[in-house]
Design a protein around this motif. Structure first.
Motif, PDB file in Angstrom:
ATOM      1  N   GLY A  20       0.813  -1.206   0.000  1.00  0.00           N
ATOM      2  CA  GLY A  20       0.000   0.000   0.000  1.00  0.00           C
ATOM      3  C   GLY A  20       0.844   1.252   0.000  1.00  0.00           C
ATOM      4  N   PHE A  21       1.936   1.229   0.758  1.00  0.00           N
ATOM      5  CA  PHE A  21       2.841   2.375   0.794  1.00  0.00           C
ATOM      6  C   PHE A  21       3.471   2.606  -0.579  1.00  0.00           C
ATOM      7  N   ALA A  22       3.829   1.520  -1.272  1.00  0.00           N
ATOM      8  CA  ALA A  22       4.439   1.644  -2.604  1.00  0.00           C
ATOM      9  C   ALA A  22       3.450   2.231  -3.602  1.00  0.00           C
ATOM     10  N   VAL A  23       2.189   1.775  -3.538  1.00  0.00           N
ATOM     11  CA  VAL A  23       1.171   2.333  -4.434  1.00  0.00           C
ATOM     12  C   VAL A  23       0.995   3.820  -4.180  1.00  0.00           C
ATOM     13  N   ALA A  24       0.985   4.205  -2.917  1.00  0.00           N
ATOM     14  CA  ALA A  24       0.845   5.626  -2.579  1.00  0.00           C
ATOM     15  C   ALA A  24       2.009   6.439  -3.136  1.00  0.00           C
ATOM     16  N   MET A  25       3.212   5.893  -3.062  1.00  0.00           N
ATOM     17  CA  MET A  25       4.379   6.600  -3.565  1.00  0.00           C
ATOM     18  C   MET A  25       4.351   6.724  -5.089  1.00  0.00           C
ATOM     19  N   VAL A  26       3.929   5.638  -5.757  1.00  0.00           N
ATOM     20  CA  VAL A  26       3.895   5.650  -7.223  1.00  0.00           C
ATOM     21  C   VAL A  26       2.847   6.623  -7.742  1.00  0.00           C
ATOM     22  N   LEU A  27       1.679   6.649  -7.100  1.00  0.00           N
ATOM     23  CA  LEU A  27       0.579   7.480  -7.580  1.00  0.00           C
ATOM     24  C   LEU A  27       0.561   8.875  -6.968  1.00  0.00           C
ATOM     25  N   SER A  28       1.494   9.167  -6.087  1.00  0.00           N
ATOM     26  CA  SER A  28       1.513  10.492  -5.479  1.00  0.00           C
ATOM     27  C   SER A  28       1.866  11.543  -6.517  1.00  0.00           C
ATOM     28  N   ASN A  29       1.368  12.740  -6.300  1.00  0.00           N
ATOM     29  CA  ASN A  29       1.622  13.837  -7.229  1.00  0.00           C
ATOM     30  C   ASN A  29       2.959  14.484  -6.873  1.00  0.00           C
ATOM     31  N   THR A  78     -17.600  13.664   8.186  1.00  0.00           N
ATOM     32  CA  THR A  78     -16.867  13.807   9.445  1.00  0.00           C
ATOM     33  C   THR A  78     -15.677  12.854   9.514  1.00  0.00           C
ATOM     34  N   VAL A  79     -15.702  11.794   8.727  1.00  0.00           N
ATOM     35  CA  VAL A  79     -14.600  10.826   8.695  1.00  0.00           C
ATOM     36  C   VAL A  79     -13.828  11.024   7.409  1.00  0.00           C
ATOM     37  N   MET A  80     -12.666  11.609   7.501  1.00  0.00           N
ATOM     38  CA  MET A  80     -11.809  11.847   6.339  1.00  0.00           C
ATOM     39  C   MET A  80     -10.430  11.274   6.623  1.00  0.00           C
ATOM     40  N   LEU A  81     -10.026  10.328   5.817  1.00  0.00           N
ATOM     41  CA  LEU A  81      -8.701   9.738   5.952  1.00  0.00           C
ATOM     42  C   LEU A  81      -7.883  10.108   4.719  1.00  0.00           C
ATOM     43  N   THR A  82      -6.968  11.032   4.889  1.00  0.00           N
ATOM     44  CA  THR A  82      -6.104  11.382   3.773  1.00  0.00           C
ATOM     45  C   THR A  82      -5.088  10.267   3.546  1.00  0.00           C
ATOM     46  N   GLN A  83      -4.432  10.360   2.426  1.00  0.00           N
ATOM     47  CA  GLN A  83      -3.519   9.301   2.021  1.00  0.00           C
ATOM     48  C   GLN A  83      -2.396   9.098   3.033  1.00  0.00           C
ATOM     49  N   HIS A  84      -1.760  10.173   3.449  1.00  0.00           N
ATOM     50  CA  HIS A  84      -0.634  10.036   4.360  1.00  0.00           C
ATOM     51  C   HIS A  84      -1.077   9.563   5.739  1.00  0.00           C
ATOM     52  N   LEU A 127      -7.091   3.388  -2.193  1.00  0.00           N
ATOM     53  CA  LEU A 127      -8.242   4.173  -2.655  1.00  0.00           C
ATOM     54  C   LEU A 127      -7.914   5.660  -2.669  1.00  0.00           C
ATOM     55  N   GLU A 128      -7.342   6.155  -1.580  1.00  0.00           N
ATOM     56  CA  GLU A 128      -7.025   7.573  -1.511  1.00  0.00           C
ATOM     57  C   GLU A 128      -5.940   7.951  -2.511  1.00  0.00           C
ATOM     58  N   ALA A 129      -4.999   7.041  -2.764  1.00  0.00           N
ATOM     59  CA  ALA A 129      -3.946   7.323  -3.741  1.00  0.00           C
ATOM     60  C   ALA A 129      -4.530   7.541  -5.124  1.00  0.00           C
ATOM     61  N   VAL A 130      -5.583   6.777  -5.443  1.00  0.00           N
ATOM     62  CA  VAL A 130      -6.231   6.944  -6.753  1.00  0.00           C
ATOM     63  C   VAL A 130      -7.072   8.222  -6.773  1.00  0.00           C
ATOM     64  N   LEU A 131      -7.822   8.485  -5.695  1.00  0.00           N
ATOM     65  CA  LEU A 131      -8.687   9.659  -5.659  1.00  0.00           C
ATOM     66  C   LEU A 131      -7.897  10.965  -5.642  1.00  0.00           C
ATOM     67  N   GLU A 132      -6.777  10.971  -4.940  1.00  0.00           N
ATOM     68  CA  GLU A 132      -6.009  12.206  -4.801  1.00  0.00           C
ATOM     69  C   GLU A 132      -5.108  12.470  -5.988  1.00  0.00           C
TER      70      GLU A 132
END
Length: 256
Positions: A84-93, A168-174, A241-246
């Motif tokens: 999951g961390f790798a996906v976030a890094m690859v898809l991060s802006n 009220t529940v927001m989980l950002t990618q980081h 999910l957040e990596a794709v949305l953001e």
């Protein structure tokens, strides 16, 4: 240009080397379905006949995953978190150099009034079922992986039907990445605690908790590690999910 070609050649050589090594190791693996293989001749027999007494587990599957393969399950949890961390890094802006959630404000909610009325009940059921699966994994089918997936599914449905600006529940990618790390840490700390009290890694009978029966320490340890797995799986799915949305764009324009 030459450096790029050298990197490609080095990569191809490494890939060929890995394929050759893997091909050579195939003969060392047991044949699938072979009744005379080691797992089918003595390992499975030990699990079935001696597992309940050695692990104090009412559920044989849980005993194998949490005791005999406890360290392996810990590595599986860690690998999932790293994925999951790798996906976030690859898809991060990388162009903006920081996590970006502006796309939330431009996303429209899904469904009409019927969906918005019925979906909260479905989400509540998913959360209750996730809790049931988690806390009954010691004595029945279920466990942390299934519970984490159910909680993540509930969050996905909540994200789809809600007003993302008012949720009220927001989980950002980081933040989701950090939560996943906490799950792995819970598992690791549970395994390390027995080492300070004369036990081995994940030796639940050496946990520093006072109970009347030693067997109950096994249940306590299982709950702890399954909770860690649940948090890690949930956070990993949400991270992806957040990596794709953001992600503002699926293409990098490095000239801009």
């Amino acid at each position: 240009m030459m450096k790029g070609n050298k990197k490609k050649v080095a990569g191809m050589m490494m890939l060929v080397f890995i394929v050759i090594i893997c091909w050579g190791l195939i003969d060392l693996l047991p044949t699938i379905g072979d009744p005379d293989s080691a797992p089918n001749t003595h390992i499975s027999k030990v699990f079935i006949e001696e597992g309940p007494e050695q692990t104090d587990a009412a559920n044989l599957v849980t005993g194998v995953l949490a005791d005999y393969r406890g360290f392996d399950t810990f590595l599986e949890t860690t690998v999932m978190y790293l994925a999951g961390f790798a996906v976030a890094m690859v898809l991060s802006n990388w162009l903006r150099k920081h996590w970006n959630a502006d796309i939330f404000r431009a996303t429209e909610s899904f469904g009409g009034i019927d969906v918005k009325v019925t979906m909260p009940f479905i989400i509540l059921f998913l959360l209750l079922y996730a809790a049931y699966v988690l806390f009954h994994g010691e004595v029945s089918l279920g466990g942390g992986f299934q519970a984490g997936a159910l909680i993540a599914l509930a969050f996905i449905l909540y994200t789809l039907i809600g007003n993302l600006e008012l949720n009220t529940v927001m989980l950002t990618q980081h933040f989701a990445v950090c939560v996943g790390g906490i799950g792995v840490m819970i598992y690791g700390v549970t395994g390390l605690l027995p080492l300070f009290y004369g036990g081995k890694f994940l030796e639940y009978s050496k946990l520093p908790f006072y109970v009347e029966e030693t067997a109950k320490l096994h249940s306590i340890g299982i709950i702890f590690i399954e909770t860690g797995v649940t948090i890690c799986v949930m956070a990993t799915i949400i991270t992806i999910l957040e990596a794709v949305l953001e992600r503002n764009s699926l293409y990098d324009d490095r000239n801009k």
